[in-house]
Design a protein around this motif. Structure first.
Motif, short mmCIF file in Angstrom:
data_model
loop_
_atom_site.label_atom_id
_atom_site.label_comp_id
_atom_site.label_asym_id
_atom_site.label_seq_id
_atom_site.Cartn_x
_atom_site.Cartn_y
_atom_site.Cartn_z
N MET A 24 46.30 51.46 46.82
CA MET A 24 46.71 50.08 46.98
C MET A 24 48.20 49.94 47.23
O MET A 24 48.77 48.87 47.06
CB MET A 24 46.30 49.23 45.78
N PHE A 27 49.15 47.01 49.47
CA PHE A 27 48.63 45.66 49.22
C PHE A 27 49.81 44.72 48.92
O PHE A 27 50.69 45.05 48.13
CB PHE A 27 47.70 45.65 48.00
N PRO A 28 49.79 43.51 49.50
CA PRO A 28 50.87 42.55 49.21
C PRO A 28 50.83 42.08 47.76
O PRO A 28 49.76 41.94 47.18
CB PRO A 28 50.57 41.38 50.15
N GLY A 35 49.45 32.09 43.43
CA GLY A 35 48.31 32.69 42.74
C GLY A 35 48.28 34.19 42.86
O GLY A 35 47.26 34.82 42.63
N MET A 36 49.38 34.79 43.24
CA MET A 36 49.50 36.24 43.37
C MET A 36 48.64 36.80 44.49
O MET A 36 47.69 36.20 44.95
CB MET A 36 49.14 36.96 42.05
N GLY A 37 48.99 37.98 44.92
CA GLY A 37 48.30 38.55 46.07
C GLY A 37 47.18 39.49 45.68
O GLY A 37 46.84 39.63 44.51
N PRO A 38 46.61 40.17 46.67
CA PRO A 38 45.49 41.08 46.42
C PRO A 38 45.83 42.28 45.55
O PRO A 38 44.94 42.93 45.03
CB PRO A 38 45.07 41.53 47.82
N PHE A 40 47.51 42.16 42.73
CA PHE A 40 47.73 41.75 41.35
C PHE A 40 46.68 42.30 40.38
O PHE A 40 46.97 43.12 39.52
CB PHE A 40 47.75 40.22 41.31
N VAL A 41 45.44 41.85 40.56
CA VAL A 41 44.40 42.24 39.61
C VAL A 41 44.09 43.74 39.65
O VAL A 41 44.06 44.39 38.60
CB VAL A 41 43.13 41.38 39.82
N PRO A 42 43.87 44.33 40.83
CA PRO A 42 43.63 45.77 40.83
C PRO A 42 44.79 46.54 40.20
O PRO A 42 44.58 47.55 39.53
CB PRO A 42 43.48 46.13 42.31
N LEU A 45 44.56 46.28 36.48
CA LEU A 45 43.42 47.07 36.02
C LEU A 45 43.72 48.56 36.09
O LEU A 45 43.38 49.33 35.19
CB LEU A 45 42.18 46.74 36.85
N ALA A 46 44.37 48.99 37.18
CA ALA A 46 44.67 50.42 37.32
C ALA A 46 45.62 50.87 36.21
O ALA A 46 45.44 51.94 35.61
CB ALA A 46 45.26 50.70 38.69
N THR A 48 45.98 49.44 33.29
CA THR A 48 45.22 49.42 32.04
C THR A 48 44.36 50.66 31.92
O THR A 48 44.29 51.29 30.85
CB THR A 48 44.32 48.17 31.98
#
Lengths: 158, 504
Positions: A24, A27-28, A35-38, A40-42, A45-46, A48
């Motif tokens: 990633m 990824f921006p 709302g943050m970009g793509p 953010f969540v991955p 999670l990575a 974590t």
């Protein structure tokens, strides 16, 4: 080390989280108001996963399994033999999926079910009966009854 | 809600539901559920997972008649083998074997089964009533919830299941994170950015949820089943058909009530289900009994409590599933997939736009409970014979149905590959001690969590403090932290107690 399985698992997962981070890298990131970009969540999670994997490795090295974890159906390297049948079954499924588009549903399924039944010690005659009977039943219910097209197989098509 | 709207939720689906075709599927589903429940190693989860893709071309009411039938039937069915051969058919029946099998040894198998059947029915039926009365107001309230609240509730649900799924919270969390990561594969709905697809067009929509579930539950379970030397189960004891008397039932009324209440509430907590409810019920009944020593020797309360709790969790689990779109247990997670398969989305919108489906679901769940009461009382001993079926037969049926069903969803062999990989993955993870339930729930809730999180940020102009300033959201986040930190809190508490007693 107290639990080799945990150390192995933890290391593999740590490697996975690093790999994900690598995948990633372009990824921006985005901004909060948007709302943050793509990434953010991955990304969260990575990170974590990496932290949890390190904890698991530490647990496997120093703390071992708690009393409650003993007796779980987890792996110890002595019972590698019990993996033979599940392994064979996976291979059968794999071959089945490869066969389906080539020889069509009916033939593939008969062969697959025959292999499975024989693997599980059904007598030859019974295995054939199950293979043919189940395939016929499914074919009738799906193609005829529910009008769901099943693979026909490039081998048989002109 | 106005008066007309209120009753609509219960009656709108009557015409669609009380059709011969739909009722037939309910019967088939419940009977199938009984089969899956009775056979140890199979469960409601596997049954619903395998049948969901097969309902793709069926009407919505017929599909849910089938699936809810399997859910209710399998949840009850586990008690049959628990009582007859001391091997619970499902996790929720574990407690039933403790007092059920001793009754069989005393020659009272029929009575035990009659008791289990009726208790399960009472729990299940009461839970449908609870569902029907609690769901509409919760759904109405949910409309006022915003992205922050949804996010917090989902997060809470995942933390609970990570905590409950096994002895190790660490491994539960790891599973959940893996599931959440798997959910990020595909098109990012907020920005349209493509993530982790490696150029594959099939992956643009993400991994197919049903294929993954059927693989991780169905195939992985089959792989576990075949590990050891194939063998037939022991012969089931013969069953004479005797029901406990009405007077005996009357004596059990409080137990049944307690069990049902417990089941509904525990089921309603996201991710917890019948197994936990039955364990708590058994412990409760034993603790408040005046003769706890009778438990484990054939005490009727040891069956009535857990069985009613177990089945009451079915209706309870459907409350968060239908009102918020958050699964109450694994089966309801799959049922969410089934709703989506039929073009519906659970949540307050379902109550507003499709009240006939909502009422059908209430009715069908009740009908399923009636069906298994009927089937169980009349034919439990026939279902008991299933315990003697050879393994190759069961394996062949499960595998062939799982594969053809998964293929049929989208005419896609790719989905079958997902099934295979899911099965291998589920099997390997179980060997590593990682529970599968948090993974599946993480995968199901992942897209929701991400979009609620990002929506919340957009709505609050980039202010993350909104999550804590809004009361409901703050409450659930606090509960989440409580769950995640509880092992450490309990450890500290234990240590303080220990050191306290040493000093005094």
């Amino acid at each position: 080390m107290r639990s080799p399985v945990d150390v192995l698992t933890g290391t593999a997962l740590l490697g996975l989280s690093v790999a994900i981070g690598f995948l990633m890298r372009s990824f921006p990131g985005g901004t909060l108001e948007q709302g943050m970009g793509p990434a953010f969540v991955p990304g969260i999670l990575a990170v974590t996963l990496a932290i949890l994997s390190v904890l698991l490795i530490l647990k496997g090295l120093f703390f071992g399994r708690g009393d409650e974890e003993e007796g779980l159906n987890t792996f110890s390297f002595d019972d590698a033999r019990s993996l033979l049948r599940p392994g064979a079954l996976c291979v059968f499924v794999l071959l089945y999926i490869l066969l389906l588009p080539r020889v069509g549903y009916v033939l593939s399924t008969v062969l697959f079910l025959l292999a499975v039944s024989l693997l599980l010690r059904a007598r030859g005659f019974v295995a054939v009966a199950i293979a043919v009977g189940l395939t016929a039943g499914i074919y009738l219910v799906f193609e005829v009854g529910l009008s769901v097209p099943l693979p026909t197989g490039s081998f048989f098509q002109g | 809600m106005d008066g007309a709207g209120f009753f609509e939720l219960y009656t709108a689906g009557l015409a669609n539901t009380l059709r011969a075709e739909v009722l037939l599927f309910s019967l088939i589903g419940t009977a199938t559920g009984l089969v899956f429940g009775t056979i140890p190693g199979l469960s409601a989860t596997i049954g619903v997972a395998i049948l969901t893709p097969l309902t793709f071309s069926m009407g919505t009411e017929a599909s849910f008649a089938l699936l809810l039938g399997v859910y209710a039937g399998a949840t009850y069915g586990g008690s049959i083998s628990a009582i007859l051969v001391n091997v619970p058919g499902t996790m929720g029946a574990m407690m039933t074997s403790l007092d059920g099998y001793p009754l069989t040894k005393k020659g009272e198998a029929g009575r035990a089964i009659g008791l289990a059947t009726t208790s399960s029915f009472i729990g299940g039926a009461l839970s449908v009533v609870a569902l029907a009365f609690l769901a509409p107001p919760i759904a109405a309230f949910a409309i006022r919830m915003s992205a922050q609240e949804y996010f917090a509730v989902c997060l809470f649900g995942i933390s609970v299941i990570a905590y409950i799924s096994g002895p190790s919270l660490l491994k539960g969390c790891i599973s959940a994170v893996i599931g959440l990561l798997l959910a990020t594969i595909g098109l990012d709905p907020t920005t349209g950015y493509i993530r982790f697809t490696f150029g594959s067009t099939e992956l643009l929509g993400g991994l197919n949820m049903i294929a993954l579930m059927v693989g991780m539950f169905g195939l992985a379970e089959v792989l576990r089943l075949v590990e050891n030397e194939a063998g037939e189960m022991r012969k089931a004891a013969s069953v004479s058909r005797v029901l406990p008397s009405l007077r005996e039932f009357w004596k059990l009324r409080f137990t049944l009530f307690r069990g049902s209440l417990l089941g509904v509430f525990i089921g309603a907590v996201p991710a917890t289900g019948g197994a936990i409810a039955s364990i708590i019920s058994y412990g409760l009944e034993k603790r408040i009994s005046r003769h706890p020593e009778t438990f484990g020797k054939g005490e009727y309360r040891g069956i009535a409590g857990p069985e009613s709790a177990n089945n009451a969790a079915t209706g309870g689990s459907m409350i968060p599933m239908m009102t918020l779109g958050i699964p109450g247990d694994i089966v309801t997670a799959i049922l969410i997939g089934a709703l989506i398969l039929h073009g519906l989305r659970p949540g307050p919108i379902l109550f507003r736009d499709n009240p006939e489906i909502v009422s059908s679901i209430f009715l069908l769940l009740m009908i399923s409970n009636l069906m298994f009461l009927f089937l169980g009382l009349l034919g439990a001993r026939y279902f008991a014979k299933l315990i003697t079926l050879p393994r190759y037969f069961l394996t062949a049926i499960i595998l062939s149905l799982a594969i053809v069903g998964t293929y049929a969803i989208g005419n896609s062999l790719f989905d079958v590959w997902v099934l295979l990989l899911g099965g291998i993955g589920g099997y390997v993870l179980a060997k590593a001690g990682l529970p599968v339930a948090p993974l599946i729930l993480g995968f199901t809730l992942g897209p929701l969590l991400e979009s609620y999180l990002r929506q919340a940020l957009i709505l609050s102009y980039g202010n993350p403090l909104e999550f804590i300033s809004r009361p409901i959201s703050a409450t659930f986040i606090a509960l989440t932290l409580l769950v995640l930190l509880s092992p450490y809190i309990l450890q500290l508490h234990g240590r303080r107690r220990k050191s306290g007693s040493v000093e005094s």
